[in-house]
Design an enzyme around this catalytic site. Sequence first.
Site, mmCIF file in Angstrom:
data_model
loop_
_atom_site.group_PDB
_atom_site.id
_atom_site.type_symbol
_atom_site.label_atom_id
_atom_site.label_comp_id
_atom_site.label_asym_id
_atom_site.label_seq_id
_atom_site.Cartn_x
_atom_site.Cartn_y
_atom_site.Cartn_z
ATOM 1 N N LYS A 196 -6.174 -2.111 -4.500
ATOM 2 C CA LYS A 196 -4.485 -1.740 -4.697
ATOM 3 C C LYS A 196 -4.506 -2.512 -6.265
ATOM 4 O O LYS A 196 -4.334 -3.326 -6.914
ATOM 5 C CB LYS A 196 -3.185 -2.702 -3.928
ATOM 6 C CG LYS A 196 -2.250 -2.501 -4.788
ATOM 7 C CD LYS A 196 -1.644 -3.184 -3.378
ATOM 8 C CE LYS A 196 -0.239 -3.249 -3.820
ATOM 9 N NZ LYS A 196 0.759 -3.682 -2.936
ATOM 10 N N LYS A 249 -4.716 3.275 -4.726
ATOM 11 C CA LYS A 249 -3.021 3.157 -5.005
ATOM 12 C C LYS A 249 -3.585 2.970 -6.359
ATOM 13 O O LYS A 249 -3.766 1.679 -5.661
ATOM 14 C CB LYS A 249 -2.334 2.370 -3.572
ATOM 15 C CG LYS A 249 -0.968 1.886 -3.807
ATOM 16 C CD LYS A 249 -1.155 1.428 -2.958
ATOM 17 C CE LYS A 249 0.867 0.809 -3.707
ATOM 18 N NZ LYS A 249 1.731 -0.500 -2.626
HETATM 19 C C1 PBG Z 1 3.575 -4.087 -1.696
HETATM 20 C C2 PBG Z 1 3.804 -3.085 -1.541
HETATM 21 C C3 PBG Z 1 4.160 -2.705 -2.939
HETATM 22 C C4 PBG Z 1 3.738 -0.979 -2.734
HETATM 23 C C5 PBG Z 1 3.507 -0.543 -1.686
HETATM 24 N N1 PBG Z 1 2.759 -1.867 -0.976
HETATM 25 C C6 PBG Z 1 4.461 -2.547 -4.203
HETATM 26 C C7 PBG Z 1 3.910 -3.906 -4.815
HETATM 27 O O1 PBG Z 1 2.791 -4.395 -4.533
HETATM 28 O O2 PBG Z 1 4.721 -4.050 -5.722
HETATM 29 C C8 PBG Z 1 4.088 0.192 -3.459
HETATM 30 C C9 PBG Z 1 4.538 1.302 -3.255
HETATM 31 C C10 PBG Z 1 5.108 2.514 -3.878
HETATM 32 O O3 PBG Z 1 5.036 1.912 -4.995
HETATM 33 O O4 PBG Z 1 5.298 3.405 -3.157
HETATM 34 N N2 PBG Z 1 2.781 -5.231 -2.157
#
Ligand code: PBG
Length: 326
Positions: A196, A249
């Site tokens: 991520k 992601k």
């Molecule tokens: C929470 C989380 C996030 C997303 C999914 N779970 C945001 C972040 O890390 O700020 C992002 C998903 C998206 O942008 O569609 N940690």
Amino acid sequence: MSFPQTRLRRLRATRALRGLVRETRLHSADFVYPMFIAHGIGRREPISTMPGIDRLSIAHAVAEAEEAATLGIPAVLLFGIPATKDDEGSGAWDDEGVVQLASRAIKDAVPELLVITDLCLCGYTSHGHCGVLRPDGVVDNDASLELLARIAVSQARAGADLIAPSDMMDGRVGVIRAALDDENHSDIPILAYSAKFASAFYGPFREAAGSTPAFGDRRAYQMDPANGDEALRESRLDVEEGADIVMVKPALPYLDVIRRVKDETQMPVAAYHVSGEYAMIKAASSAGYLDERTAVLETLTSIRRAGADFVITYHAKDAARWLQET
Ligand code: PBG
């Protein structure tokens, strides 16, 4: 002299031969539809940065889940927006919390639809970070793990079919696995947000979930977009700790990472086509700069071609509808 490419050209103009030689197919069974569920709102609230996606009440979430299932989408991913937040994010492990209530309601109404619950603290903490803070304002990795384990167990009790930790704390997959096993939920798989990246493309999501950090950013625990090898190390660690599916992601800026993770872990790989990627296509198509349907299907196909077994996408329902028409 005849050229091999030219020999196929006439037939390639036909749908039949295109179909025969097509390497990647897109199907509604490849999609997961994410939903934002807000505690106690009793109505839909449009999200200005994500046209077509709303914050939902539980009743509306059930209706959307039914619609997704009818379209052949096998799973939804639930994000909760609690009525109140605190320093620890205690709403996240409340058995009567918004995700828990929504999971039960969806499983009652559409038992065959898989419910995946996002597991993170950022939507529930007043400071918006994905873990608890030490007095000096730094996220306390180890203290956060205990809370994440509590959330996992509470989500499992509420009927989640898969649990998806997105916090990026080190060691969380192992701790969550142990907690689930201890509470007789050893049959619930973990879909780990393994690679991520600290991405600008989460902007619209943070607006939707009200989870923008009150100070600082997430670069201490999310990955540097420059690092592909590190994504592999993170994915391998998660697999060793018990992840059943690994996730990359965002998706489009990281297609190379998807391919490497798929080749080198040989695990089921999910890709999250995130809020900013969705917003980009929506904005450009509403301005008339590109054709939404073609752009979405091309994008989702490319993510599958890169090696993702399935795609988490806000376009899921539209794409499923378009695929039915073709
Ligand atoms: C929470 C989380 C996030 C997303 C999914 N779970 C945001 C972040 O890390 O700020 C992002 C998903 C998206 O942008 O569609 N940690």
